[in-house]
Design an enzyme around this catalytic site. Structure first.
Site, mmCIF file in Angstrom:
data_model
loop_
_atom_site.group_PDB
_atom_site.id
_atom_site.type_symbol
_atom_site.label_atom_id
_atom_site.label_comp_id
_atom_site.label_asym_id
_atom_site.label_seq_id
_atom_site.Cartn_x
_atom_site.Cartn_y
_atom_site.Cartn_z
ATOM 1 N N VAL A 73 23.390 10.593 -19.420
ATOM 2 C CA VAL A 73 23.886 10.081 -20.680
ATOM 3 C C VAL A 73 23.449 8.227 -21.818
ATOM 4 C CG1 VAL A 73 26.595 9.172 -21.913
ATOM 5 C CG2 VAL A 73 26.404 11.131 -20.152
ATOM 6 N N SER A 118 23.355 3.691 -19.685
ATOM 7 C CA SER A 118 22.988 4.714 -19.458
ATOM 8 C C SER A 118 23.478 5.453 -18.162
ATOM 9 C CB SER A 118 22.142 5.191 -19.710
ATOM 10 O OG SER A 118 21.199 4.172 -18.799
ATOM 11 N N LYS A 119 23.545 6.116 -17.531
ATOM 12 C CA LYS A 119 24.679 6.949 -16.833
ATOM 13 C C LYS A 119 23.427 8.447 -16.034
ATOM 14 C CE LYS A 119 26.323 4.996 -13.149
ATOM 15 N NZ LYS A 119 26.180 3.553 -12.905
ATOM 16 N N GLY A 120 23.526 8.787 -14.781
ATOM 17 C CA GLY A 120 22.569 10.106 -15.217
ATOM 18 C C GLY A 120 23.457 10.562 -13.155
#
Ligand code: NAD
Length: 429
Positions: A73, A118-120
């Site tokens: 995201v 962001s992050k995943g």
């Protein structure tokens, strides 16, 4: 984006004591209101820019083909490339990844580094994967999200259950696709392949700088401070060591196994040796054995929760005796506990400031990779100190100007910076 994409799904869960991500967005709302953010910009900042869901086929060692689900995201990239970790965990959800990406957006803006957030995550249990399976999962996940990755667009880092080895695989996979080596595509890499000196210690070191600032504001000094640290991992052990080196007396330490208290002070290096030999703090003989809850309410001046989210609940908050809480962990204090601490006059250095040293040195790593010129450790530490102390001063100025808690001041500063960038750029809408 419609309301359906809001990361606060229902009002009922709002302020839920066990949901640090909702708590974070509630604080965003509070800051937005005080900033009188216009409704259109509010809607933009409450919505993730891009959410990617991928299916990741992985060949198990047995020859069986398994499919995992992964997310990435990008919450907001108005201030620069997105920056945020990747976690491998069974509890990963799109909502959580989205909220963590928002969190990164505010954190980077707060310390004024030119990144978005962001992050995943990949839904998996890494403990059940062989090294080969973990490598294939990492490489296929990287290939699946490759359009968003890149030093100018989205730069991952380690998070829960990922480490420098995983970052090395991501860097290699991305580089193979680009047909040249691109070290700046991830941070948290091994130093030998473009990582930064000082990165491992950066979060704990940042905690030390802001704790020193908070003590000075209260007319106290590190040399006289008694410190209790929960968590003895990367953040907690470094913070304890550095605070002790600056003259503080470390009176309590803990890890998952339990804790130890000694009013006369603990020798942090000696505790470290004990943990190296036994794998845990519990049983350390030169002090009184205590539980983690007892550590949080122990007699000290500075409490550093550096293990988990949600540990300072409303039940614990009433018993906190520290004058300062430095949130090394993400989300250690629940909103109801926050209110109690504020009433008691406890000075809380909020997570997005207290633990921002890590992302700051990640930024330095990205800069060094792009320059192709590496700094010595003293330079890294001095520049980290400059950013942490400047950010602390800016937050305190906001506290004084608006008469708000340091936490709301942090969100006001961060949200205002992201909003200002949007206003200056204008909206392509
Ligand atoms: P880590 O895995 O190195 O250490 C975690 C420590 O917490 C260990 O000592 C573990 O025993 C202890 N712990 C685990 N469960 C516990 C429990 N129930 N009670 C008490 N202690 C417990 O992790 P870390 O990298 O030090 O991260 C700690 C926190 O800081 C996390 O919230 C993380 O998100 C946050 N953080 C870390 C960084 C970083 O650069 N490492 C940056 C920003 C925020």
């Amino acid at each position: 984006m419609t309301e359906a994409h809001s990361i606060r799904p229902e009002k009922d869960t709002f302020l839920a004591e066990d949901d640090p991500f909702e708590a974070m967005m509630e604080r965003f709302d509070h800051a937005a209101k005080l900033l009188q953010l216009d409704p259109g910009l509010y809607r933009v900042l409450r919505s993730p820019e891009k959410q990617i869901i991928v299916s990741i086929p992985v060949m198990r060692d047995s020859g069986e083909l398994e499919v995992f689900t992964g997310y990435r995201v990008l919450y907001n990239t108005s201030r620069g490339p997105a920056k945020g970790g990747i976690r491998f965990d069974l509890h990963v959800t799109l909502d959580e990844v989205t909220a963590l990406a928002a969190w990164m957006t505010w954190k980077c803006a707060l310390v004024n580094i030119p990144f978005g957030g962001s992050k995943g995550g990949v839904i998996c249990d890494p403990a059940t994967l062989s090294i080969g399976e973990l490598e294939r999962l990492t490489r296929r996940y990287t290939a699946s999200i490759i359009e968003t990755l890149g030093p100018d667009s989205d730069v991952p880092a380690p998070d829960v259950n990922t480490n420098e080895r995983v970052m090395a695989w991501i860097m290699d996979t991305y580089s193979m696709h680009m047909r040249h080596t691109v070290t700046a595509v991830v941070t948290g890499k091994p130093v030998a392949m473009g990582g930064s000196l000082g990165r491992r210690e950066a979060t704990g070191r940042g905690c030390m700088f802001v704790t020193r600032g908070a003590l000075a504001r209260l007319g106290m000094s590190l040399a006289r401070a008694r410190v209790a640290v929960q968590g003895f991992g990367n953040v907690g052990s470094v913070a304890a060591n550095l605070l002790a080196r600056e003259g503080a007396t470390v009176v309590a330490l803990s890890d998952k196994s339990g804790g130890v208290y000694n009013a006369k002070g603990l020798d942090v290096a000696d505790v470290e040796r004990w943990v190296r030999d036994r794998g845990q703090i519990a049983g350390y003989p030169k002090g009184e054995g205590i539980s983690n809850d007892e550590l949080l309410t122990s007699d000290c001046d500075v409490l550093v929760p550096a293990a988990l989210e949600n540990v300072i609940t409303k039940k614990i908050a009433g018993g906190v005796r520290a004058k300062i809480i430095c949130e090394g962990a993400n989300g250690p204090t629940t909103p109801p506990a926050d209110e109690i601490l504020e009433q008691k006059g406890v000075f809380v250095i909020p997570d997005i400031l207290a633990n921002a040293g890590g992302v700051t040195v990640s930024y330095f790593e990205w800069v060094q990779d792009r320059e192709g010129y590496f700094w010595d450790e003293d330079t890294v530490n001095q520049r980290l100190e400059a950013i942490m102390t400047r950010s602390f001063t800016e937050v305190m100025a906001m506290v004084d100007r608006h008469n708000v808690s340091p936490r709301i001041a942090c969100y006001m500063l961060a949200v205002d910076r992201v909003a200002t960038m949007h206003r200056l750029r204008g909206m392509y809408a």
